[in-house]
Design a protein around this motif. Structure first.
Motif, short mmCIF file in Angstrom:
data_model
loop_
_atom_site.label_atom_id
_atom_site.label_comp_id
_atom_site.label_asym_id
_atom_site.label_seq_id
_atom_site.Cartn_x
_atom_site.Cartn_y
_atom_site.Cartn_z
N PHE A 158 93.83 60.19 31.83
CA PHE A 158 94.69 59.48 30.88
C PHE A 158 95.83 60.36 30.36
O PHE A 158 96.45 60.03 29.35
N GLY A 159 96.08 61.47 31.01
CA GLY A 159 97.19 62.33 30.61
C GLY A 159 96.72 63.69 30.15
O GLY A 159 95.53 63.92 29.89
N GLU A 160 97.65 64.64 30.05
CA GLU A 160 97.31 66.03 29.74
C GLU A 160 96.67 66.17 28.36
O GLU A 160 95.62 66.81 28.21
N PHE A 161 97.30 65.59 27.33
CA PHE A 161 96.78 65.78 25.98
C PHE A 161 95.39 65.19 25.84
O PHE A 161 94.48 65.83 25.30
N ILE A 162 95.20 63.95 26.32
CA ILE A 162 93.88 63.31 26.24
C ILE A 162 92.88 64.08 27.08
O ILE A 162 91.69 64.19 26.72
#
Length: 259
Positions: A130-134
């Motif tokens: 779901f993306g780098e931060f998540i």
């Protein structure tokens, strides 16, 4: 004529009372009576209807009690003794966690830290979709969600005592996270691979996330919050497990163990 329900005087031949509006024909009894018994029964109907409304509410409360604390059916004393032993272990160990300072290395030295770490690393992989931060946050989410999944599963299969142990594990996981959050600026906690955070700050989940959010100065506050949430949940787990065991104790068959 006199209304048999409210005793108001009426003109002869009226079909309904001028005061209470009752239909006189409905008050007439087949045996020629004055209809007062019918009136009494009619008056009691609302109360009976009210009771019918309250019954489903009582049933829902009973179902919720059974869901959270068990059915109270006859309990095998050997099974109960095993649960009691497990409860004493997590109770004593739990108070050790509660009494240990948040910045202590004790949390990382227990075997549960290794269990949590496995789900932490798996969380990076799963939530990384779901993306780098998540994906970075996913490590923390993974080690918290796994005991919560266990809690839900145990409740689904009607094992509230095991669910209380899963809540205890959730609490311990929050307390396990707190030192990591607390280290976001210091970068001194050993990371997977043997390095410490200062060797590669981007490998430190909470340094990376709080830095990107501009929240590094709140690392100690967030760590304290995680620790306090863990303490509250752990005390709740103690109370929940104790109440389940108490309900089971009252139904133990002390003679021949039930088959």
């Amino acid at each position: 004529m006199i209304c048999p329900k409210c005793n108001a005087t009426q003109e002869e031949g009226r079909q309904e009372c001028v005061r209470c509006g009752v239909i006189f024909a409905k008050l007439e009894k087949p045996d020629g009576g004055d209809g007062r018994e019918t009136t009494r029964i009619e008056a009691e109907k609302p109360a009976a209807a009210g009771a019918a409304v309250k019954k489903p509410e009582t049933e829902r409360q009973g179902a919720l009690t059974e869901f959270l604390f068990g059915s109270g059916g006859e309990e095998n004393p050997f099974y109960w003794a095993g649960r009691m032993l497990a409860y004493l272990i997590v109770f004593i160990w739990g108070w050790k966690f509660i009494a240990t300072p948040m910045a202590s290395a004790y949390f990382a030295e227990t075997f549960l830290h290794g269990v949590n770490l496995a789900f932490h690393e798996a969380g990076h992989v799963v939530f990384g979709l779901f993306g780098e931060f998540i994906g970075i946050l996913g490590g923390t989410l993974g080690q918290i969600l796994m005991p919560l999944v266990c809690l839900g599963a145990f409740l689904f299969y009607r094992n509230p005592f095991a669910a209380s142990i899963a809540l205890w594990w959730t609490a311990e996981s929050f307390m396990d996270i707190a030192p990591y959050v607390n280290d976001a600026r210091a970068l001194q906690i050993p990371l997977v691979g043997g390095n410490i955070g200062s060797d590669n700050p981007d490998m430190h989940d909470w340094h990376h996330m709080l830095r990107d959010l501009g929240w590094l100065k709140y690392d100690h506050t967030l760590a304290l919050l995680a620790n306090r949430i863990g303490i509250v949940l752990m005390i709740a787990a103690f109370a929940w497990g104790a109440f389940v065991l108490y309900r089971q104790y009252k139904t133990i068959h002390w003679g021949k163990p039930p088959g």
